[in-house]
Write a protein that holds these residues in place. Structure first.
Motif, PDB file in Angstrom:
ATOM      1  N   PHE A  52       0.861  -1.177   0.000  1.00 37.24           N
ATOM      2  CA  PHE A  52       0.000   0.000   0.000  1.00 37.24           C
ATOM      3  C   PHE A  52       0.900   1.230   0.000  1.00 37.24           C
ATOM      4  O   PHE A  52       1.133   1.848   1.031  1.00 37.24           O
ATOM      5  CB  PHE A  52      -0.943  -0.034   1.203  1.00 37.24           C
ATOM      6  CG  PHE A  52      -2.092  -0.985   1.013  1.00 37.24           C
ATOM      7  CD1 PHE A  52      -3.317  -0.533   0.537  1.00 37.24           C
ATOM      8  CD2 PHE A  52      -1.938  -2.342   1.262  1.00 37.24           C
ATOM      9  CE1 PHE A  52      -4.379  -1.418   0.334  1.00 37.24           C
ATOM     10  CE2 PHE A  52      -2.984  -3.231   1.066  1.00 37.24           C
ATOM     11  CZ  PHE A  52      -4.203  -2.763   0.600  1.00 37.24           C
ATOM     12  N   VAL A  53       1.440   1.502  -1.178  1.00 36.03           N
ATOM     13  CA  VAL A  53       2.352   2.633  -1.368  1.00 36.03           C
ATOM     14  C   VAL A  53       1.763   3.550  -2.433  1.00 36.03           C
ATOM     15  O   VAL A  53       0.805   3.192  -3.116  1.00 36.03           O
ATOM     16  CB  VAL A  53       3.765   2.156  -1.811  1.00 36.03           C
ATOM     17  CG1 VAL A  53       4.486   1.465  -0.676  1.00 36.03           C
ATOM     18  CG2 VAL A  53       3.677   1.230  -3.019  1.00 36.03           C
ATOM     19  N   SER A  54       2.349   4.722  -2.590  1.00 35.57           N
ATOM     20  CA  SER A  54       1.845   5.668  -3.583  1.00 35.57           C
ATOM     21  C   SER A  54       2.008   5.101  -4.996  1.00 35.57           C
ATOM     22  O   SER A  54       3.118   4.754  -5.408  1.00 35.57           O
ATOM     23  CB  SER A  54       2.616   6.985  -3.484  1.00 35.57           C
ATOM     24  OG  SER A  54       2.360   7.771  -4.634  1.00 35.57           O
ATOM     25  N   PRO A  55       0.914   4.992  -5.765  1.00 33.20           N
ATOM     26  CA  PRO A  55       1.003   4.503  -7.142  1.00 33.20           C
ATOM     27  C   PRO A  55       1.903   5.385  -8.006  1.00 33.20           C
ATOM     28  O   PRO A  55       2.452   4.939  -9.004  1.00 33.20           O
ATOM     29  CB  PRO A  55      -0.452   4.557  -7.646  1.00 33.20           C
ATOM     30  CG  PRO A  55      -1.296   4.640  -6.413  1.00 33.20           C
ATOM     31  CD  PRO A  55      -0.459   5.337  -5.383  1.00 33.20           C
ATOM     32  N   LYS A  56       2.063   6.634  -7.584  1.00 35.77           N
ATOM     33  CA  LYS A  56       2.944   7.551  -8.313  1.00 35.77           C
ATOM     34  C   LYS A  56       4.390   7.056  -8.259  1.00 35.77           C
ATOM     35  O   LYS A  56       5.125   7.122  -9.237  1.00 35.77           O
ATOM     36  CB  LYS A  56       2.830   8.949  -7.685  1.00 35.77           C
ATOM     37  CG  LYS A  56       3.709  10.005  -8.325  1.00 35.77           C
ATOM     38  CD  LYS A  56       3.553  11.325  -7.578  1.00 35.77           C
ATOM     39  CE  LYS A  56       4.685  12.276  -7.949  1.00 35.77           C
ATOM     40  NZ  LYS A  56       4.708  13.455  -7.069  1.00 35.77           N
ATOM     41  N   VAL A  91      -4.895   0.160   4.624  1.00 37.64           N
ATOM     42  CA  VAL A  91      -4.990  -1.233   5.107  1.00 37.64           C
ATOM     43  C   VAL A  91      -6.245  -1.410   5.959  1.00 37.64           C
ATOM     44  O   VAL A  91      -6.926  -2.441   5.881  1.00 37.64           O
ATOM     45  CB  VAL A  91      -3.727  -1.623   5.914  1.00 37.64           C
ATOM     46  CG1 VAL A  91      -3.923  -2.980   6.591  1.00 37.64           C
ATOM     47  CG2 VAL A  91      -2.500  -1.670   5.007  1.00 37.64           C
ATOM     48  N   TYR A  92      -6.581  -0.392   6.756  1.00 42.04           N
ATOM     49  CA  TYR A  92      -7.747  -0.481   7.638  1.00 42.04           C
ATOM     50  C   TYR A  92      -9.057  -0.636   6.862  1.00 42.04           C
ATOM     51  O   TYR A  92     -10.065  -1.038   7.434  1.00 42.04           O
ATOM     52  CB  TYR A  92      -7.835   0.749   8.548  1.00 42.04           C
ATOM     53  CG  TYR A  92      -6.791   0.793   9.648  1.00 42.04           C
ATOM     54  CD1 TYR A  92      -6.174  -0.368  10.112  1.00 42.04           C
ATOM     55  CD2 TYR A  92      -6.417   1.996  10.238  1.00 42.04           C
ATOM     56  CE1 TYR A  92      -5.218  -0.326  11.122  1.00 42.04           C
ATOM     57  CE2 TYR A  92      -5.470   2.057  11.249  1.00 42.04           C
ATOM     58  CZ  TYR A  92      -4.875   0.894  11.683  1.00 42.04           C
ATOM     59  OH  TYR A  92      -3.931   0.936  12.690  1.00 42.04           O
ATOM     60  N   THR A  93      -9.058  -0.301   5.577  1.00 38.04           N
ATOM     61  CA  THR A  93     -10.278  -0.461   4.770  1.00 38.04           C
ATOM     62  C   THR A  93     -10.389  -1.881   4.204  1.00 38.04           C
ATOM     63  O   THR A  93     -11.346  -2.183   3.491  1.00 38.04           O
ATOM     64  CB  THR A  93     -10.313   0.550   3.603  1.00 38.04           C
ATOM     65  OG1 THR A  93      -9.267   0.219   2.662  1.00 38.04           O
ATOM     66  CG2 THR A  93     -10.110   1.983   4.097  1.00 38.04           C
ATOM     67  N   THR A  94      -9.414  -2.736   4.501  1.00 39.80           N
ATOM     68  CA  THR A  94      -9.405  -4.113   4.003  1.00 39.80           C
ATOM     69  C   THR A  94      -9.579  -5.088   5.183  1.00 39.80           C
ATOM     70  O   THR A  94      -9.677  -4.669   6.329  1.00 39.80           O
ATOM     71  CB  THR A  94      -8.074  -4.450   3.305  1.00 39.80           C
ATOM     72  OG1 THR A  94      -7.040  -4.584   4.312  1.00 39.80           O
ATOM     73  CG2 THR A  94      -7.664  -3.356   2.323  1.00 39.80           C
ATOM     74  N   ASN A  95      -9.570  -6.381   4.871  1.00 35.60           N
ATOM     75  CA  ASN A  95      -9.639  -7.411   5.923  1.00 35.60           C
ATOM     76  C   ASN A  95      -8.264  -7.973   6.280  1.00 35.60           C
ATOM     77  O   ASN A  95      -8.157  -8.984   6.966  1.00 35.60           O
ATOM     78  CB  ASN A  95     -10.558  -8.549   5.475  1.00 35.60           C
ATOM     79  CG  ASN A  95     -12.006  -8.094   5.407  1.00 35.60           C
ATOM     80  OD1 ASN A  95     -12.467  -7.360   6.278  1.00 35.60           O
ATOM     81  ND2 ASN A  95     -12.716  -8.498   4.372  1.00 35.60           N
TER      82      ASN A  95
END
Length: 300
Positions: A52-56, A91-95
């Protein structure tokens, strides 16, 4: 003389994350999912799925949420890398329930990587790790440049131990200690991991070697003798580091598993199924797979 070796070793597969992050051409999301599924079918029980890093900065990981959503199961530990508050909030928006964070022992490496000194990174991560532990997450701390740095040269062992100490004080569950540029020699591997084992008997200790100078297997052998029974490896030897010029891929999972099996050390990994998983991703890679076991067995 009898060598002291563990009877069983756990392989932490880092191919889908550490392995693919350097690929310039985007590897299709469905193919990544199939790759992960194939690795799990081969017997991998712990894996870094994505970042979960910046796609940029790391376009390859722009599908992190989708990969995480589709690849979770109850068969093992599914880890995602999240280097900062922004990543953790995603990450908190995932399981997902297992997170990796990272800090370089080398200040220069850390500043080039995430624009912070080692201490600034630690100060930022300490409250985040505390929060993760309160939410019952598994937390893995990845220690970069534990032996050598492309900018500062040889790293003092005490500096690496000190960083590990600070992470252990924050409550992490695992230390993954990395030879980021593949410069370590076996005696250095043995010395550092012996010290870590002695000082942190209750923390999961994992060794992470890159094969830049073809010493990854010998360094793993030395770490085994120091009592280490967890190793980060990457299927096909994929990987490198965008902030470590010249760093080659990680130790190839198939070469490590083959060596361990020959030594009578259990991994519970099926080499044939592992090769099948690598074949899924091979056509989309920018460089050929050069691991010895793959070259000898994949196309027989």
């Amino acid at each position: 003389m009898t060598l002291q070796m563990p009877e069983k070793v756990t392989i932490i597969e880092v191919g889908p994350r550490d392995g693919l992050q350097n690929e310039k051409a985007f590897v299709p999301t469905d193919l990544k999912k199939d790759f992960i599924k194939g690795l799990k079918n081969a017997g991998i029980t712990e894996m870094e799925l994505t970042s979960f890093v910046s796609p940029k900065w790391v376009p390859q990981m722009r599908d992190a949420a989708e990969i995480a959503a589709s690849s979770l199961d109850n068969r093992g530990r599914n880890i995602v890398l999240a280097p900062n508050r922004k990543g953790i909030d995603r990450v908190y928006t995932t399981n997902v329930k297992a997170v990796a964070v990272f800090v370089g022992v080398s200040n220069t490496f850390n500043q080039k990587n995430i624009n912070k000194t080692t201490q600034e990174s630690l100060d930022e991560l300490a409250p985040i790790i505390k929060e993760l532990k309160e939410k019952e997450f598994f937390v893995r701390a990845c220690i970069s440049t534990a032996f050598y740095c492309p900018y500062e040269g040889k790293i003092k062992q005490e500096d690496t131990l000190n960083l590990c100490r600070q992470f252990v004080e924050t409550g992490v569950d695992e230390l993954s200690v990395a030879d980021t540029i593949g410069m370590a020699a076996p005696h250095e591997s043995y010395a550092l991991f012996s010290s870590l084992k002695k000082e942190f008997p209750d923390v999961l200790l994992t060794a992470h070697f890159h094969d830049t100078r073809k010493l990854a297997l010998t360094n793993i052998f030395a770490a085994l003798q120091a009592g280490i029974d967890r190793f980060d490896t990457s299927a096909g030897g994929l990987g490198g580091c965008p902030f470590a010029p010249g760093a080659a891929g990680n130790a190839a999972t198939e070469d490590v598993v083959y060596m361990l099996q020959r030594m009578g050390i259990e991994t519970n990994i099926d080499l044939e199924k592992l090769l099948e998983a690598i074949k899924i991703v091979e056509p989309h890679l920018s460089r050929p797979i050069e691991s010895t076991y793959y070259l000898r067995h994949a196309h027989q």
